[in-house]
Scaffold this active site. Structure first.
Site, PDB file in Angstrom:
ATOM      1  N   ASP A  15      -3.231   0.100   2.326  1.00 14.31           N
ATOM      2  CA  ASP A  15      -4.416   0.837   2.791  1.00 14.31           C
ATOM      3  C   ASP A  15      -4.974   0.224   4.083  1.00 14.31           C
ATOM      4  O   ASP A  15      -4.861  -0.970   4.315  1.00 14.31           O
ATOM      5  CB  ASP A  15      -5.483   0.815   1.682  1.00 14.31           C
ATOM      6  CG  ASP A  15      -6.548   1.880   1.895  1.00 14.31           C
ATOM      7  OD1 ASP A  15      -6.333   2.786   2.723  1.00 14.31           O
ATOM      8  OD2 ASP A  15      -7.595   1.792   1.237  1.00 14.31           O
ATOM      9  N   TRP A  20      -7.495   0.539  11.106  1.00 12.36           N
ATOM     10  CA  TRP A  20      -6.755  -0.272  12.102  1.00 12.36           C
ATOM     11  C   TRP A  20      -6.701   0.481  13.431  1.00 12.36           C
ATOM     12  O   TRP A  20      -6.934  -0.086  14.492  1.00 12.36           O
ATOM     13  CB  TRP A  20      -5.345  -0.544  11.567  1.00 12.36           C
ATOM     14  CG  TRP A  20      -4.489  -1.416  12.417  1.00 12.36           C
ATOM     15  CD1 TRP A  20      -4.361  -2.779  12.325  1.00 12.36           C
ATOM     16  CD2 TRP A  20      -3.626  -1.006  13.493  1.00 12.36           C
ATOM     17  NE1 TRP A  20      -3.475  -3.236  13.269  1.00 12.36           N
ATOM     18  CE2 TRP A  20      -3.010  -2.163  14.008  1.00 12.36           C
ATOM     19  CE3 TRP A  20      -3.314   0.224  14.066  1.00 12.36           C
ATOM     20  CZ2 TRP A  20      -2.095  -2.136  15.057  1.00 12.36           C
ATOM     21  CZ3 TRP A  20      -2.413   0.259  15.122  1.00 12.36           C
ATOM     22  CH2 TRP A  20      -1.820  -0.909  15.610  1.00 12.36           C
ATOM     23  N   ARG A  28      -5.468   8.166  14.389  1.00 12.24           N
ATOM     24  CA  ARG A  28      -5.055   7.695  13.054  1.00 12.24           C
ATOM     25  C   ARG A  28      -3.536   7.596  12.944  1.00 12.24           C
ATOM     26  O   ARG A  28      -3.005   6.729  12.261  1.00 12.24           O
ATOM     27  CB  ARG A  28      -5.556   8.661  11.966  1.00 12.24           C
ATOM     28  CG  ARG A  28      -7.045   8.646  11.746  1.00 12.24           C
ATOM     29  CD  ARG A  28      -7.403   9.615  10.618  1.00 12.24           C
ATOM     30  NE  ARG A  28      -6.853   9.207   9.339  1.00 12.24           N
ATOM     31  CZ  ARG A  28      -7.392   8.284   8.543  1.00 12.24           C
ATOM     32  NH1 ARG A  28      -8.497   7.672   8.898  1.00 12.24           N
ATOM     33  NH2 ARG A  28      -6.831   7.976   7.390  1.00 12.24           N
ATOM     34  N   ASN A  63      -3.977  12.456  -1.631  1.00 13.19           N
ATOM     35  CA  ASN A  63      -3.866  12.479  -0.167  1.00 13.19           C
ATOM     36  C   ASN A  63      -3.590  13.881   0.390  1.00 13.19           C
ATOM     37  O   ASN A  63      -3.762  14.116   1.590  1.00 13.19           O
ATOM     38  CB  ASN A  63      -2.797  11.494   0.328  1.00 13.19           C
ATOM     39  CG  ASN A  63      -3.222  10.039   0.221  1.00 13.19           C
ATOM     40  OD1 ASN A  63      -2.406   9.148   0.002  1.00 13.19           O
ATOM     41  ND2 ASN A  63      -4.512   9.762   0.378  1.00 13.19           N
ATOM     42  N   TRP A  64      -3.208  14.847  -0.475  1.00 13.38           N
ATOM     43  CA  TRP A  64      -3.056  16.237  -0.005  1.00 13.38           C
ATOM     44  C   TRP A  64      -4.393  16.803   0.464  1.00 13.38           C
ATOM     45  O   TRP A  64      -4.452  17.801   1.162  1.00 13.38           O
ATOM     46  CB  TRP A  64      -2.507  17.144  -1.122  1.00 13.38           C
ATOM     47  CG  TRP A  64      -1.095  16.829  -1.534  1.00 13.38           C
ATOM     48  CD1 TRP A  64      -0.719  16.277  -2.729  1.00 13.38           C
ATOM     49  CD2 TRP A  64       0.114  17.045  -0.799  1.00 13.38           C
ATOM     50  NE1 TRP A  64       0.654  16.133  -2.774  1.00 13.38           N
ATOM     51  CE2 TRP A  64       1.197  16.601  -1.603  1.00 13.38           C
ATOM     52  CE3 TRP A  64       0.401  17.560   0.476  1.00 13.38           C
ATOM     53  CZ2 TRP A  64       2.526  16.665  -1.191  1.00 13.38           C
ATOM     54  CZ3 TRP A  64       1.735  17.621   0.886  1.00 13.38           C
ATOM     55  CH2 TRP A  64       2.775  17.178   0.059  1.00 13.38           C
ATOM     56  N   ARG A  66      -6.292  15.545   2.577  1.00 11.89           N
ATOM     57  CA  ARG A  66      -6.540  15.199   3.980  1.00 11.89           C
ATOM     58  C   ARG A  66      -6.282  16.420   4.871  1.00 11.89           C
ATOM     59  O   ARG A  66      -5.615  17.364   4.451  1.00 11.89           O
ATOM     60  CB  ARG A  66      -5.640  14.030   4.391  1.00 11.89           C
ATOM     61  CG  ARG A  66      -6.031  12.771   3.643  1.00 11.89           C
ATOM     62  CD  ARG A  66      -5.327  11.550   4.168  1.00 11.89           C
ATOM     63  NE  ARG A  66      -5.773  10.386   3.409  1.00 11.89           N
ATOM     64  CZ  ARG A  66      -5.671   9.148   3.814  1.00 11.89           C
ATOM     65  NH1 ARG A  66      -5.129   8.874   4.985  1.00 11.89           N
ATOM     66  NH2 ARG A  66      -6.101   8.148   3.068  1.00 11.89           N
ATOM     67  N   ARG A 189     -10.294  -0.959  -5.523  1.00  8.78           N
ATOM     68  CA  ARG A 189      -9.983   0.057  -6.529  1.00  8.78           C
ATOM     69  C   ARG A 189      -8.483   0.298  -6.602  1.00  8.78           C
ATOM     70  O   ARG A 189      -7.737  -0.081  -5.710  1.00  8.78           O
ATOM     71  CB  ARG A 189     -10.732   1.367  -6.253  1.00  8.78           C
ATOM     72  CG  ARG A 189     -10.545   1.925  -4.858  1.00  8.78           C
ATOM     73  CD  ARG A 189     -11.296   3.253  -4.673  1.00  8.78           C
ATOM     74  NE  ARG A 189     -11.251   3.663  -3.287  1.00  8.78           N
ATOM     75  CZ  ARG A 189     -12.187   3.405  -2.381  1.00  8.78           C
ATOM     76  NH1 ARG A 189     -13.280   2.764  -2.727  1.00  8.78           N
ATOM     77  NH2 ARG A 189     -12.044   3.804  -1.125  1.00  8.78           N
ATOM     78  N   SER A 191      -7.210   3.448  -7.076  1.00  8.46           N
ATOM     79  CA  SER A 191      -6.922   4.782  -6.516  1.00  8.46           C
ATOM     80  C   SER A 191      -5.752   5.468  -7.223  1.00  8.46           C
ATOM     81  O   SER A 191      -4.861   6.029  -6.575  1.00  8.46           O
ATOM     82  CB  SER A 191      -6.667   4.700  -5.001  1.00  8.46           C
ATOM     83  OG  SER A 191      -7.836   4.281  -4.341  1.00  8.46           O
TER      84      SER A 191
HETATM   85  C1  IPE Z   1      -4.551   5.044  -1.642  1.00 11.98           C
HETATM   86  O1  IPE Z   1      -5.236   4.953  -0.438  1.00 11.98           O
HETATM   87  C2  IPE Z   1      -3.261   5.772  -1.479  1.00 11.98           C
HETATM   88  C3  IPE Z   1      -2.273   5.131  -0.596  1.00 11.98           C
HETATM   89  C4  IPE Z   1      -2.359   3.976  -0.002  1.00 11.98           C
HETATM   90  C5  IPE Z   1      -1.086   5.896  -0.394  1.00 11.98           C
HETATM   91  P1  IPE Z   1      -6.418   5.944  -0.064  1.00 11.98           P
HETATM   92  O2  IPE Z   1      -6.964   5.469   1.231  1.00 11.98           O
HETATM   93  O3  IPE Z   1      -5.953   7.339  -0.126  1.00 11.98           O
HETATM   94  O4  IPE Z   1      -7.449   5.689  -1.249  1.00 11.98           O
HETATM   95  P2  IPE Z   1      -8.997   6.038  -1.375  1.00 11.98           P
HETATM   96  O5  IPE Z   1      -9.139   7.495  -1.072  1.00 11.98           O
HETATM   97  O6  IPE Z   1      -9.719   5.202  -0.378  1.00 11.98           O
HETATM   98  O7  IPE Z   1      -9.360   5.677  -2.772  1.00 11.98           O
HETATM   99  C1  IPE Z   2      -3.340   4.295   4.032  1.00 13.32           C
HETATM  100  O1  IPE Z   2      -4.210   4.202   5.128  1.00 13.32           O
HETATM  101  C2  IPE Z   2      -2.242   5.299   4.283  1.00 13.32           C
HETATM  102  C3  IPE Z   2      -2.276   6.483   3.403  1.00 13.32           C
HETATM  103  C4  IPE Z   2      -3.117   6.707   2.456  1.00 13.32           C
HETATM  104  C5  IPE Z   2      -1.259   7.485   3.655  1.00 13.32           C
HETATM  105  P1  IPE Z   2      -5.454   5.170   5.279  1.00 13.32           P
HETATM  106  O2  IPE Z   2      -5.061   6.359   6.078  1.00 13.32           O
HETATM  107  O3  IPE Z   2      -6.056   5.464   3.955  1.00 13.32           O
HETATM  108  O4  IPE Z   2      -6.425   4.253   6.128  1.00 13.32           O
HETATM  109  P2  IPE Z   2      -8.016   4.156   6.011  1.00 13.32           P
HETATM  110  O5  IPE Z   2      -8.354   3.890   4.588  1.00 13.32           O
HETATM  111  O6  IPE Z   2      -8.559   5.481   6.487  1.00 13.32           O
HETATM  112  O7  IPE Z   2      -8.377   3.021   6.915  1.00 13.32           O
HETATM  113 MG    MG Z   3      -7.479   4.532   2.850  1.00 11.80          MG
END
Ligand code: IPE
Ligand code: IPE
Ligand code: MG
Length: 245
Positions: A15, A20, A28, A63-64, A66, A189, A191
């Site tokens: 995560d 970053w 992103r 993540n769907w 997003r 967490r 997740s």
């Molecule tokens: C968890 O990260 C899923 C993955 C790293 C693939 P998220 O960034 O989606 O988790 P939440 O939404 O902050 O809990």
């Molecule tokens: C984890 O990084 C990658 C995936 C969940 C695919 P994030 O995209 O969740 O990064 P943050 O949490 O927004 O920084």
């Molecule tokens: Mg994240």
């Protein structure tokens, strides 16, 4: 660190890619791209250390939710990374497996997953699990459905169901449960990652963002793990006598 203090199975929630990128005023997507580099680094490191199983959470069921553009980019990135890395994985004797629901992936990605799994199936080195469109609740749910079918057919009585029956139907049925769970980026967490299998994992959280997670960061997690006493419900090893001397 000796073999015996190393975890057999490490599970990582990778995560912090977005943050970053934001810190660097980049889109992103640049964060996700650097995230792939970090994954490559850690896979090589773990294989070198003879870790038996490494599970990486790459895309959750949630993540769907997003934006379409980010999801589309991630799917493309998965496909490209697989095409690019398969040679390195195979050369390092790594067996690649995917867990999760593949129904929502495009056919090109599905074909690639199938091809890579087949190519590396007989490899005897580290098992690399990519969790994509995966969720711990989804896994328990699909296991339950399979057991329900057995009950409906009269092959199993509902009263006879034990945790072992459920374990046997989960995605990782033939693998040891994770000993060490790592989550980067400071979020505390799970997740929805491997809920059943993490029952007795040691949890390690770090503020390091995933694209910055390197060999040194992995060493720090491993030395924390080596210092933990795993009790699995038993009394502590330095316990005072129960009834006095
Ligand atoms: C968890 O990260 C899923 C993955 C790293 C693939 P998220 O960034 O989606 O988790 P939440 O939404 O902050 O809990
Ligand atoms: C984890 O990084 C990658 C995936 C969940 C695919 P994030 O995209 O969740 O990064 P943050 O949490 O927004 O920084
Ligand atoms: Mg994240």
């Amino acid at each position: 660190m000796t073999e015996s203090t190393l975890p057999r199975h490490i599970a990582i929630v990778m995560d912090g890619n977005g943050r970053w990128a934001r810190q660097r005023f980049l889109p992103r997507m640049a964060g996700h791209q650097s995230g792939v580099e970090a994954a490559r680094r850690i896979v090589k490191c773990c294989a070198k250390k003879n870790i038996k199983v490494l599970s990486l959470f790459a895309f959750s069921r949630e993540n769907w939710r997003r934006p379409d553009q980010e999801v589309g980019y991630l799917m493309q990135l998965f496909l490209k990374s697989l095409e690019r890395e398969v040679g390195m994985l195979h050369e390092n004797n790594i067996q690649l497996r995917f867990i999760g629901d593949r129904q929502n992936f495009n056919p090109k990605l599905c074909d690639k997953i199938f091809e890579v799994e087949n190519l590396t199936r007989a490899n005897s080195g580290m098992i690399l699990i990519m969790a994509m469109d995966y969720g711990g609740q989804w896994d328990i749910c699909q296991a339950t459905r399979q057991l329900a079918v057995q009950v409906e057919r009269g092959e199993l009585s509902s009263a006879a169901i034990t945790p072992d029956h459920i374990t046997s139907k989960l995605s990782f049925a033939d693998l040891p449960d994770p000993d060490l769970f790592i989550r980067t980026s400071g979020e505390l967490r799970l997740s929805n990652f491997m809920l059943w299998q993490l029952a007795y994992a040691e949890l390690y959280f770090t503020n390091t963002l995933w694209p910055d997670f390197d060999e040194q960061a992995l060493e720090a997690a491993l030395s924390h793990f080596a210092g933990r006493e795993r009790r699995f419900g038993q009394s502590s090893s330095d316990k005072p006598p129960l009834l006095g001397e």
